[in-house]
Motif scaffolding. Sequence first.
Motif, PDB file in Angstrom:
ATOM      1  N   SER A  60      -1.898   1.157  -2.346  1.00 54.90           N
ATOM      2  CA  SER A  60      -0.775   0.216  -2.518  1.00 54.90           C
ATOM      3  C   SER A  60       0.020   0.540  -3.781  1.00 54.90           C
ATOM      4  N   THR A  61      -0.670   0.987  -4.793  1.00 56.15           N
ATOM      5  CA  THR A  61       0.028   1.342  -6.028  1.00 56.15           C
ATOM      6  C   THR A  61       0.930   2.556  -5.785  1.00 56.15           C
ATOM      7  N   SER A  72       3.774  -4.132  -1.934  1.00 55.99           N
ATOM      8  CA  SER A  72       2.431  -4.324  -1.427  1.00 55.99           C
ATOM      9  C   SER A  72       1.541  -4.723  -2.587  1.00 55.99           C
ATOM     10  N   ARG A  73       0.768  -5.781  -2.364  1.00 59.06           N
ATOM     11  CA  ARG A  73      -0.051  -6.265  -3.468  1.00 59.06           C
ATOM     12  C   ARG A  73      -1.142  -5.230  -3.779  1.00 59.06           C
ATOM     13  N   SER A  74      -1.206  -4.873  -5.029  1.00 55.50           N
ATOM     14  CA  SER A  74      -2.307  -4.006  -5.447  1.00 55.50           C
ATOM     15  C   SER A  74      -3.118  -4.831  -6.417  1.00 55.50           C
ATOM     16  N   GLN A  85       1.504  -2.541   5.777  1.00 50.33           N
ATOM     17  CA  GLN A  85       2.821  -2.884   5.226  1.00 50.33           C
ATOM     18  C   GLN A  85       3.748  -1.700   5.482  1.00 50.33           C
ATOM     19  N   ALA A  86       4.966  -1.995   5.964  1.00 54.75           N
ATOM     20  CA  ALA A  86       5.867  -0.875   6.261  1.00 54.75           C
ATOM     21  C   ALA A  86       7.181  -1.012   5.520  1.00 54.75           C
ATOM     22  N   LEU A  87       7.675   0.120   5.052  1.00 57.84           N
ATOM     23  CA  LEU A  87       8.995   0.151   4.410  1.00 57.84           C
ATOM     24  C   LEU A  87       9.823   1.245   5.092  1.00 57.84           C
ATOM     25  N   VAL A  88      11.030   0.834   5.542  1.00 56.48           N
ATOM     26  CA  VAL A  88      11.879   1.763   6.306  1.00 56.48           C
ATOM     27  C   VAL A  88      13.067   2.195   5.452  1.00 56.48           C
TER      28      VAL A  88
END
Length: 464
Positions: A60-61, A72-74, A85-88
Amino acid sequence: MNLQARLDGLRSAADAAEGRLDQALLDEVRAGVDRSTGRLRLSERHTVVAIAGATGSGKSTLFNALAGAELSRSGARRPTTSTAQALVWGDGDADELLTWLGVRPADRHRRDALPTATPPGRLPEGLVLVDLPDHDSIEAAHHAEARRVVELADVLVWVVDPQKYADAAIHREFLRPLAGHRAVTMVVLNHIDTVPEERRRSMVADLRKLLVADGIRDPRILATSARHDVGIDDLRRAITRRVQEKQNTVLRIDADIRAAVTRLADAAGRAPYPVPDVWVADLERRLADAAGQPPIRRGPVDRPAVDNAVRGLVDRLCGDLAPGWGRAVRAAVTQRLGDTDDRLDAELAALPVPALRPARAGARAGVAAAVLLALAAVASGVTGVLPPVVAFAAAGLLGVVAIVAGLLDRGASRRAAAHAHQVDAGCREVVARVVREHVLAPARRELTSYARFERGLRSARGQV
Ligand SMILES: Nc1nc2c(ncn2[C@@H]2O[C@H](COP(=O)(O)OP(=O)(O)OP(=O)(O)O)[C@@H](O)[C@H]2O)c(=O)[nH]1
Ligand SMILES: [Mg+2]
């Protein structure tokens, strides 16, 4: 050859092996075909890059570092991430793809919608970056979620850390099965800041050795510190290169197909198809021997010899074949062995018997008698028992009788030879027919499914 045709070949191979190979393997192969077929129907403009690895390795980091935002929680609590978790990047519609990936709407993010943060927009359009839960989780749901997305993603970023990079389970469960996926896999050794600088190089070398032992040729390894921004630019460049090459979906599916082909081929073993002619000829010869050669053949066939000969051929056919398949071939042939013997007996008994001996014996006896009488006649003429004229006339006559009888004998002997030859040919024909119908036909019927399986594998390899 196009990928869909190769996938169809793989499916037909799995179908042909139904009931012969391990059901779980066949189900996995078919599920893989469904996944790949599903991916091919979806967006070609997007590349799904999944970040996978053990809990706490820093996925996540890293995800946040690449995103340039704390998405995203790290954290220190283990495990942290529970759903993908997705990032586009870019403005293309990736919703269908994200639904297929099983990313919940609440876990979908768009880079465009984020406040411009450091480092801005340095990853290419079309990238769908996915942060996964840990695959080694104490939470079964995490493990399942990670595994599911790992199977679907186009490109995999495996994150390991200095504590766990040699963990046997990671290598056995994840890295080794992906040995053929080198083109779409990169390995990141994160937390590198926790390793004294002079030890970093040897740790990377050690990791490389382990990956090579997993079967990954020339693995790509990057050393990073997500917390201290070390190596992140290299990772960004590596991801950018992969996305820009655009071949990732194809490469991933190609690697999946190859892996499935290898698993199926290893599980099935090999069968000689078609059955070699020399093996058939050998079986025919042994059955003819078991039947006895005319004119010796008088009783039933030698059943144990027939059994041995037929089982010998089946052993040769099944020697390198998977037990499941071999059992089917063996059963198809040997369950009819009793019928095979009966049929041989019945058909051989129906052949004409080579019985010209009495005629030959008569002719030979005639020759011998005539010669003896002629000699007696000559002797009585010489000794004066008969008048010489009568004796010599009788001897002459008997000589003629002997010659005629001799001719008859020769004719009979020639006919006998021809007859024996005919009977022998008849016997060979019977044996060949019984071999064809009772041994080869059932074996071939079973081996037809193997031939279909082989054809399927060939097209899955792109060879047809
Ligand atoms: N020193 C150091 N700490 C790091 C690094 N990367 C991450 N961390 C820390 O390690 C801890 C775990 O990081 P996460 O990013 O939550 O790890 P994760 O792999 O996502 O863990 P899960 O979500 O549980 O699978 C956090 O406290 C991070 O700040 C790094 O490169 N160096
Ligand atoms: Mg996480």
